[in-house]
Design a protein around this motif. Structure first.
Motif, PDB file in Angstrom:
ATOM      1  N   HIS A  41     -41.969  38.054  13.132  1.00 46.62           N
ATOM      2  CA  HIS A  41     -40.503  38.027  13.156  1.00 46.62           C
ATOM      3  C   HIS A  41     -40.079  36.849  14.009  1.00 46.62           C
ATOM      4  O   HIS A  41     -40.345  36.799  15.215  1.00 46.62           O
ATOM      5  CB  HIS A  41     -39.947  39.334  13.729  1.00 46.62           C
ATOM      6  N   LEU A  42     -39.403  35.876  13.389  1.00 45.92           N
ATOM      7  CA  LEU A  42     -39.064  34.629  14.054  1.00 45.92           C
ATOM      8  C   LEU A  42     -37.595  34.287  13.847  1.00 45.92           C
ATOM      9  O   LEU A  42     -37.094  34.355  12.724  1.00 45.92           O
ATOM     10  CB  LEU A  42     -39.914  33.477  13.499  1.00 45.92           C
ATOM     11  N   TYR A  43     -36.918  33.931  14.935  1.00 45.33           N
ATOM     12  CA  TYR A  43     -35.600  33.323  14.848  1.00 45.33           C
ATOM     13  C   TYR A  43     -35.791  31.809  14.927  1.00 45.33           C
ATOM     14  O   TYR A  43     -36.644  31.311  15.679  1.00 45.33           O
ATOM     15  CB  TYR A  43     -34.687  33.801  15.972  1.00 45.33           C
ATOM     16  N   ASP A  67     -31.315  28.026  21.398  1.00 41.72           N
ATOM     17  CA  ASP A  67     -32.539  27.823  22.170  1.00 41.72           C
ATOM     18  C   ASP A  67     -33.801  28.279  21.417  1.00 41.72           C
ATOM     19  O   ASP A  67     -34.876  28.357  21.991  1.00 41.72           O
ATOM     20  CB  ASP A  67     -32.454  28.566  23.509  1.00 41.72           C
ATOM     21  N   LYS A  68     -33.637  28.576  20.140  1.00 47.00           N
ATOM     22  CA  LYS A  68     -34.782  29.006  19.329  1.00 47.00           C
ATOM     23  C   LYS A  68     -35.512  27.783  18.776  1.00 47.00           C
ATOM     24  O   LYS A  68     -34.942  26.689  18.672  1.00 47.00           O
ATOM     25  CB  LYS A  68     -34.311  29.913  18.186  1.00 47.00           C
ATOM     26  N   PRO A  69     -36.791  27.920  18.410  1.00 42.19           N
ATOM     27  CA  PRO A  69     -37.552  26.763  17.906  1.00 42.19           C
ATOM     28  C   PRO A  69     -37.075  26.316  16.535  1.00 42.19           C
ATOM     29  O   PRO A  69     -36.521  27.105  15.766  1.00 42.19           O
ATOM     30  CB  PRO A  69     -38.981  27.299  17.845  1.00 42.19           C
ATOM     31  N   LYS A  70     -37.278  25.044  16.237  1.00 39.40           N
ATOM     32  CA  LYS A  70     -37.004  24.515  14.899  1.00 39.40           C
ATOM     33  C   LYS A  70     -38.106  24.989  13.949  1.00 39.40           C
ATOM     34  O   LYS A  70     -39.184  25.435  14.374  1.00 39.40           O
ATOM     35  CB  LYS A  70     -36.980  22.986  14.930  1.00 39.40           C
ATOM     36  N   ALA A  73     -41.629  23.782  14.376  1.00 37.75           N
ATOM     37  CA  ALA A  73     -42.422  24.346  15.462  1.00 37.75           C
ATOM     38  C   ALA A  73     -43.088  25.664  15.087  1.00 37.75           C
ATOM     39  O   ALA A  73     -44.075  26.066  15.716  1.00 37.75           O
ATOM     40  CB  ALA A  73     -41.554  24.537  16.704  1.00 37.75           C
ATOM     41  N   ILE A  74     -42.553  26.345  14.073  1.00 39.27           N
ATOM     42  CA  ILE A  74     -43.116  27.649  13.699  1.00 39.27           C
ATOM     43  C   ILE A  74     -43.862  27.583  12.359  1.00 39.27           C
ATOM     44  O   ILE A  74     -44.415  28.587  11.911  1.00 39.27           O
ATOM     45  CB  ILE A  74     -42.020  28.730  13.636  1.00 39.27           C
ATOM     46  N   ALA A 101     -37.850  24.131   0.495  1.00 39.72           N
ATOM     47  CA  ALA A 101     -37.032  23.065   1.083  1.00 39.72           C
ATOM     48  C   ALA A 101     -37.488  22.749   2.507  1.00 39.72           C
ATOM     49  O   ALA A 101     -37.609  21.580   2.892  1.00 39.72           O
ATOM     50  CB  ALA A 101     -35.557  23.470   1.066  1.00 39.72           C
ATOM     51  N   GLU A 102     -37.745  23.806   3.291  1.00 45.96           N
ATOM     52  CA  GLU A 102     -38.197  23.586   4.669  1.00 45.96           C
ATOM     53  C   GLU A 102     -39.556  22.899   4.698  1.00 45.96           C
ATOM     54  O   GLU A 102     -39.778  21.952   5.465  1.00 45.96           O
ATOM     55  CB  GLU A 102     -38.275  24.925   5.418  1.00 45.96           C
ATOM     56  N   LEU A 103     -40.481  23.358   3.857  1.00 42.16           N
ATOM     57  CA  LEU A 103     -41.809  22.744   3.814  1.00 42.16           C
ATOM     58  C   LEU A 103     -41.724  21.314   3.279  1.00 42.16           C
ATOM     59  O   LEU A 103     -42.461  20.428   3.730  1.00 42.16           O
ATOM     60  CB  LEU A 103     -42.748  23.587   2.941  1.00 42.16           C
ATOM     61  N   GLY A 104     -40.832  21.095   2.327  1.00 42.46           N
ATOM     62  CA  GLY A 104     -40.670  19.761   1.777  1.00 42.46           C
ATOM     63  C   GLY A 104     -40.200  18.758   2.818  1.00 42.46           C
ATOM     64  O   GLY A 104     -40.639  17.599   2.824  1.00 42.46           O
TER      65      GLY A 104
END
Length: 247
Positions: A41-43, A67-70, A73-74, A101-104
């Protein structure tokens, strides 16, 4: 095969508008049982504000996520968690589109490069309940899954609900195999025969006139949806055999 129940929350509905993922949740399921100690579970800081409609749905403010990671980073943690699994997602094209899209953006291909398969429970539900509402909420109500704790949409609680819905959707596929353990030993055969002898005869309930009428109406509606190709109609009313002269 490991199965992963997965859900995301995003800043908006359209990935083409530059919307991003801001929450990911994933539950591992093995042999149709959730592995409680193996949950992701990641924000995520999406680097932009949520659209008003999306914010009203998930309630995750820009301030909370600041303040959560981009995602970059995850990414490794997420990909390691889902690697070689079968993903189970409700309305999979939506989540898969955002993940791709994020992986791209990172030059890391597509999510299907990392997993064995993707199952779309929305497509499954539409096959089982054509013409019905098949949102996650509607399926929870249909299968009597308690969603009283779901005030806002959240990826983790949605995964927990989807796990129960998926098990309900697929229960018929393995009902004949549940609790069946092959045992050819004399003791095993004797035990099986004793169990059969102890079983009570099955009770056969005949449909009422109202139930038969409701069934006929359902088949009529189904036949319209599939444009006259309903197999039950063909079984109940087979085409007449070609006539001929008997010598």
């Amino acid at each position: 095969m490991r199965q992963i129940i997965l859900d995301t929350e995003t800043t908006g509905l359209r990935v083409d508008d530059g919307n991003r993922i801001l929450e990911i949740a994933a539950l591992e399921m093995v042999d149709r049982k959730i592995v409680a100690e193996h949950t992701l579970h990641l924000y995520i800081n999406p680097g932009r504000d949520s659209e008003e409609g999306a914010l009203n749905v998930h309630g995750l403010t820009t301030e909370f996520l600041s303040d959560k990671p981009k995602f970059t980073a995850i990414a490794d943690e997420f990909l390691a968690f889902v690697k070689d699994s079968e993903l189970i997602i409700h309305n999979a094209p939506f989540d898969v589109g955002f993940l791709n899209a994020e992986l791209g953006l990172l030059g890391r291909g597509k999510i299907t490069d990392y997993v064995a398969n993707v199952i779309d429970t929305l497509a499954m539900a539409k096959d089982q309940f054509p013409g019905k509402r098949n949102s996650l909420d509607a399926l929870c109500d249909r299968f009597e899954v308690d969603r009283s704790a779901r005030v806002l949409h959240g990826a983790l609680i949605d995964c927990e609900l989807l796990a129960e819905v998926y098990l309900a959707l697929t229960r018929g596929q393995d009902s004949l195999l549940i609790d069946f353990q092959p045992d050819d030993s004399p003791t095993g055969l004797a035990s099986a025969n004793a169990n059969r002898a102890a079983r009570k005869p099955l009770t056969i309930l005949q449909p009422t006139a109202d139930e038969l009428a409701a069934h006929a109406t359902y088949l009529d509606d189904l036949d319209k949806i599939v444009k006259g190709q309903c197999l039950w109609r063909a079984i109940e009313d087979p085409a007449p055999a070609e006539s001929g002269t008997v010598q």
